[in-house]
Design a protein around this motif. Structure first.
Motif, PDB file in Angstrom:
ATOM      1  N   LYS A   4       1.871  -2.944 -11.733  1.00  0.00           N
ATOM      2  CA  LYS A   4       1.862  -1.881 -11.657  1.00  0.00           C
ATOM      3  C   LYS A   4       2.696  -1.140 -10.492  1.00  0.00           C
ATOM      4  O   LYS A   4       2.732  -1.706  -9.433  1.00  0.00           O
ATOM      5  CB  LYS A   4       0.352  -1.410 -11.215  1.00  0.00           C
ATOM      6  N   ILE A   5       3.475  -0.134 -10.883  1.00  0.00           N
ATOM      7  CA  ILE A   5       4.538   0.646 -10.159  1.00  0.00           C
ATOM      8  C   ILE A   5       3.871   1.956  -9.920  1.00  0.00           C
ATOM      9  O   ILE A   5       4.104   2.774 -11.093  1.00  0.00           O
ATOM     10  CB  ILE A   5       5.712   0.535 -10.327  1.00  0.00           C
ATOM     11  N   ASN A   6       3.450   2.377  -8.918  1.00  0.00           N
ATOM     12  CA  ASN A   6       2.929   3.725  -8.886  1.00  0.00           C
ATOM     13  C   ASN A   6       3.811   5.024  -8.745  1.00  0.00           C
ATOM     14  O   ASN A   6       4.829   4.710  -8.602  1.00  0.00           O
ATOM     15  CB  ASN A   6       1.820   3.674  -7.801  1.00  0.00           C
ATOM     16  N   ILE A   7       3.296   6.118  -8.837  1.00  0.00           N
ATOM     17  CA  ILE A   7       4.140   7.478  -8.905  1.00  0.00           C
ATOM     18  C   ILE A   7       4.829   7.125  -7.562  1.00  0.00           C
ATOM     19  O   ILE A   7       4.270   7.098  -6.514  1.00  0.00           O
ATOM     20  CB  ILE A   7       2.993   8.447  -8.924  1.00  0.00           C
ATOM     21  N   GLY A   8       6.060   7.615  -7.724  1.00  0.00           N
ATOM     22  CA  GLY A   8       6.928   7.943  -6.596  1.00  0.00           C
ATOM     23  C   GLY A   8       7.316   6.754  -5.640  1.00  0.00           C
ATOM     24  O   GLY A   8       7.668   6.868  -4.649  1.00  0.00           O
ATOM     25  N   SER A  20       0.860  -1.182   0.090  1.00  0.00           N
ATOM     26  CA  SER A  20      -0.050  -0.013  -0.076  1.00  0.00           C
ATOM     27  C   SER A  20       1.015   1.443   0.066  1.00  0.00           C
ATOM     28  O   SER A  20       1.880   1.215   0.532  1.00  0.00           O
ATOM     29  CB  SER A  20      -0.830   0.117   1.304  1.00  0.00           C
ATOM     30  N   GLN A  21       0.272   2.421  -0.104  1.00  0.00           N
ATOM     31  CA  GLN A  21       0.869   3.565  -0.372  1.00  0.00           C
ATOM     32  C   GLN A  21       1.626   3.980   0.922  1.00  0.00           C
ATOM     33  O   GLN A  21       1.081   3.843   1.872  1.00  0.00           O
ATOM     34  CB  GLN A  21      -0.137   4.853  -0.745  1.00  0.00           C
ATOM     35  N   TYR A  22       2.744   4.586   0.828  1.00  0.00           N
ATOM     36  CA  TYR A  22       3.654   5.025   1.792  1.00  0.00           C
ATOM     37  C   TYR A  22       3.918   3.991   2.886  1.00  0.00           C
ATOM     38  O   TYR A  22       4.271   4.283   4.080  1.00  0.00           O
ATOM     39  CB  TYR A  22       2.902   6.115   2.741  1.00  0.00           C
ATOM     40  N   LYS A  23       3.763   2.514   2.742  1.00  0.00           N
ATOM     41  CA  LYS A  23       3.870   1.634   3.703  1.00  0.00           C
ATOM     42  C   LYS A  23       5.242   1.501   4.279  1.00  0.00           C
ATOM     43  O   LYS A  23       5.470   1.303   5.557  1.00  0.00           O
ATOM     44  CB  LYS A  23       3.488   0.376   2.896  1.00  0.00           C
ATOM     45  N   PHE A  24       6.433   1.586   3.525  1.00  0.00           N
ATOM     46  CA  PHE A  24       7.612   1.721   3.922  1.00  0.00           C
ATOM     47  C   PHE A  24       8.274   3.113   3.593  1.00  0.00           C
ATOM     48  O   PHE A  24       9.826   2.913   3.647  1.00  0.00           O
ATOM     49  CB  PHE A  24       8.303   0.388   3.460  1.00  0.00           C
ATOM     50  N   ALA A  25       7.788   4.063   3.530  1.00  0.00           N
ATOM     51  CA  ALA A  25       8.314   5.311   3.228  1.00  0.00           C
ATOM     52  C   ALA A  25       8.979   5.963   4.397  1.00  0.00           C
ATOM     53  O   ALA A  25       8.667   5.703   5.688  1.00  0.00           O
ATOM     54  CB  ALA A  25       7.197   6.415   2.707  1.00  0.00           C
ATOM     55  N   ASN A  26      10.160   6.417   4.160  1.00  0.00           N
ATOM     56  CA  ASN A  26      11.199   7.315   5.294  1.00  0.00           C
ATOM     57  C   ASN A  26      11.569   6.103   6.181  1.00  0.00           C
ATOM     58  O   ASN A  26      11.978   6.342   7.265  1.00  0.00           O
ATOM     59  CB  ASN A  26      10.208   8.151   6.050  1.00  0.00           C
ATOM     60  N   PHE A  27      11.739   4.728   5.649  1.00  0.00           N
ATOM     61  CA  PHE A  27      12.444   3.700   6.564  1.00  0.00           C
ATOM     62  C   PHE A  27      14.001   3.870   6.502  1.00  0.00           C
ATOM     63  O   PHE A  27      14.609   3.441   5.123  1.00  0.00           O
ATOM     64  CB  PHE A  27      11.853   2.281   6.289  1.00  0.00           C
ATOM     65  N   THR A  28      14.672   4.954   6.942  1.00  0.00           N
ATOM     66  CA  THR A  28      15.860   5.259   6.576  1.00  0.00           C
ATOM     67  C   THR A  28      17.071   4.401   6.624  1.00  0.00           C
ATOM     68  O   THR A  28      18.136   4.543   6.073  1.00  0.00           O
ATOM     69  CB  THR A  28      16.259   6.779   7.331  1.00  0.00           C
ATOM     70  N   ASN A  29      16.814   3.198   7.465  1.00  0.00           N
ATOM     71  CA  ASN A  29      17.993   2.486   7.756  1.00  0.00           C
ATOM     72  C   ASN A  29      17.594   0.952   6.775  1.00  0.00           C
ATOM     73  O   ASN A  29      18.498   0.221   6.656  1.00  0.00           O
ATOM     74  CB  ASN A  29      17.822   1.987   9.126  1.00  0.00           C
ATOM     75  N   ILE A  30      16.688   0.915   5.758  1.00  0.00           N
ATOM     76  CA  ILE A  30      16.397  -0.160   5.062  1.00  0.00           C
ATOM     77  C   ILE A  30      17.564  -0.202   3.967  1.00  0.00           C
ATOM     78  O   ILE A  30      17.800   0.727   3.226  1.00  0.00           O
ATOM     79  CB  ILE A  30      15.215  -0.272   4.535  1.00  0.00           C
ATOM     80  N   GLU A  31      18.342  -1.289   4.013  1.00  0.00           N
ATOM     81  CA  GLU A  31      19.507  -1.353   2.940  1.00  0.00           C
ATOM     82  C   GLU A  31      19.131  -2.201   1.826  1.00  0.00           C
ATOM     83  O   GLU A  31      19.568  -2.212   0.567  1.00  0.00           O
ATOM     84  CB  GLU A  31      20.549  -1.792   3.706  1.00  0.00           C
ATOM     85  N   TYR A  76       4.337   6.114  -3.382  1.00  0.00           N
ATOM     86  CA  TYR A  76       5.486   6.584  -2.287  1.00  0.00           C
ATOM     87  C   TYR A  76       5.710   5.246  -1.454  1.00  0.00           C
ATOM     88  O   TYR A  76       6.089   5.551  -0.285  1.00  0.00           O
ATOM     89  CB  TYR A  76       5.159   7.700  -1.717  1.00  0.00           C
ATOM     90  N   ALA A  77       5.457   4.037  -1.868  1.00  0.00           N
ATOM     91  CA  ALA A  77       5.641   3.063  -0.801  1.00  0.00           C
ATOM     92  C   ALA A  77       7.104   2.666  -0.179  1.00  0.00           C
ATOM     93  O   ALA A  77       7.050   2.775   0.892  1.00  0.00           O
ATOM     94  CB  ALA A  77       5.432   1.594  -1.665  1.00  0.00           C
TER      95      ALA A  77
END
Length: 376
Positions: free
Chosen positions: A63-67, A19-30, A44-45
């Motif tokens: 489908k790969i959505n915007i952002g 879903s949208q924004y699901k993992f947004a701003n997870f700054t340590n995911i490599e 923006y997932a």
């Protein structure tokens, strides 16, 4: 705690959507491993997950959505053949390579899909029908841009190639809609594109010099705002509208010092236009500067001197056909065929070097000002 996650493995979870924004701003995911069941990645997932440097997209993804991957650090991406709608890779300065699997099902490239990335080359799959606005906006490293053979592209959006370094572009002839300012901010010098009705003012920059029309028809306002073209190839054109080269008042003043390429003088005269349709003003003065346009055949020879039409089956010389033809490559003599019945208005206006016309007995009409100001 979201920021404690460094490796995201979803491979064992049978989900179809992230879903949208699901993992947004997870700054340590490599690293991210996506499930094989995945069909859609939301808006923006994974946005702002700046440590992600690579991603493997599963077969079956549609489908790969915007952002979806905006502002990550992905360096290259391969798009599976199953993807139909593509967005989501904007503002990734590390991204240098985008490839598509064979037999792609891609239908749409969404708004701003690859804007502000560092890709240098891309080939748009044959199946793609819509290239939306800003798709490659500000991709300053982009040099090679092409469409696969037998492209099905239907629409070309606004500012698609803004601030890229693409110098040559061939837009597929099947395109039906080209947005206003489609090529604004580009540095294209060699352009081949179809004539379609919705392309008033392409937004071409002054660097564009060579244009080939890969369509049989020139529709309204085709060149009303284009003033910088030095070579215009009409060898495939068989018809154009009254205002293709004109504002509806005078022949075009927007072609300046331009060479117009046609197959032959016969083919040029056979191009159909509306009743009273304007053609090209070959000599015109704007703000004190005189500009000249020229006709050349497909072999590169100027159409000048003696114009021998005796072996043709032409029935008329169209209105404005040689309007204000330049004296530097002047027409000096016309030999008409036995099939010729009319010379339409303004056909040879201001052909100062024209001295002789061989007329046959079948000629019925010499229209208004057909030879006006032919002082020789």
């Amino acid at each position: 705690n979201d920021n404690e996650i460094t490796d995201l493995d979803l491979s064992t979870i049978p989900i179809k959507n992230i879903s949208q924004y699901k993992f947004a701003n997870f700054t340590n995911i490599e690293s991210v491993i996506l499930p094989t069941t995945l069909e859609e990645i939301g808006i923006y997932a994974f946005m702002n997950d700046s440590l992600i440097t690579s991603i493997s997209l599963p077969d079956g993804l549609k489908k790969i959505n915007i952002g979806a991957f905006e502002k990550t650090s992905i360096t290259s991406v391969n798009i599976p053949a199953s993807v139909e709608i593509l967005g989501g890779f904007s503002y990734i300065t590390a991204l240098t390579s985008v490839t598509f699997n064979p037999n792609s099902s891609l239908n749409r490239i969404l708004v701003g899909c690859f804007r502000d990335t560092s890709i240098s080359s891309i080939s748009i799959p044959q199946s793609c029908e819509s290239l939306e606005s800003y798709a490659f906006y500000n991709c300053s490293s982009l040099i090679n841009f092409e469409f696969e053979t037998n492209s099905k592209l239907n629409s070309f959006g606004q500012k698609v190639l803004y601030n890229t370094n693409v110098l040559s572009l061939k837009i597929p002839s099947c395109v039906k809609y080209i947005s206003t300012d489609a090529l604004s901010g580009s540095v294209i010098r060699d352009l081949e594109y179809p004539s379609v009705i919705e392309h008033y003012n392409l937004g071409l920059s002054y660097s564009t010099t060579v244009v080939k029309i890969n369509s049989e028809s020139l529709i309204e306002d085709a060149f009303l705002k284009v003033v910088n073209i030095t070579s215009l190839d009409l060898t495939d054109v068989t018809t154009y509208s009254k205002t293709a080269f004109s504002d509806g008042v005078m022949p075009s003043r927007y072609l300046r010092n331009c060479t117009i390429i046609v197959r032959s003088v016969e083919d040029y005269l056979n191009i159909e236009t509306e009743s009273d349709g304007y053609r090209i003003m070959f000599t015109n003065t704007i703000d004190g500067t005189t500009y000249y346009n020229y006709l050349k055949d497909s072999n590169g020879n100027y159409i000048e001197g003696i114009i021998d039409l005796s072996s043709t089956t032409l029935t008329h010389i169209p209105a404005y056909a040689f309007y204000c033809y330049p004296t530097s490559h002047a027409i000096t003599k016309i030999i008409l065929p036995t099939t010729m019945t009319s010379i339409e208005k303004y056909a040879f206006t201001s052909n100062f070097a024209l001295k002789e016309i061989e007329v046959n007995s079948n000629l019925e009409i010499i229209d208004n000002r057909a030879f006006y100001n032919c002082s020789s």
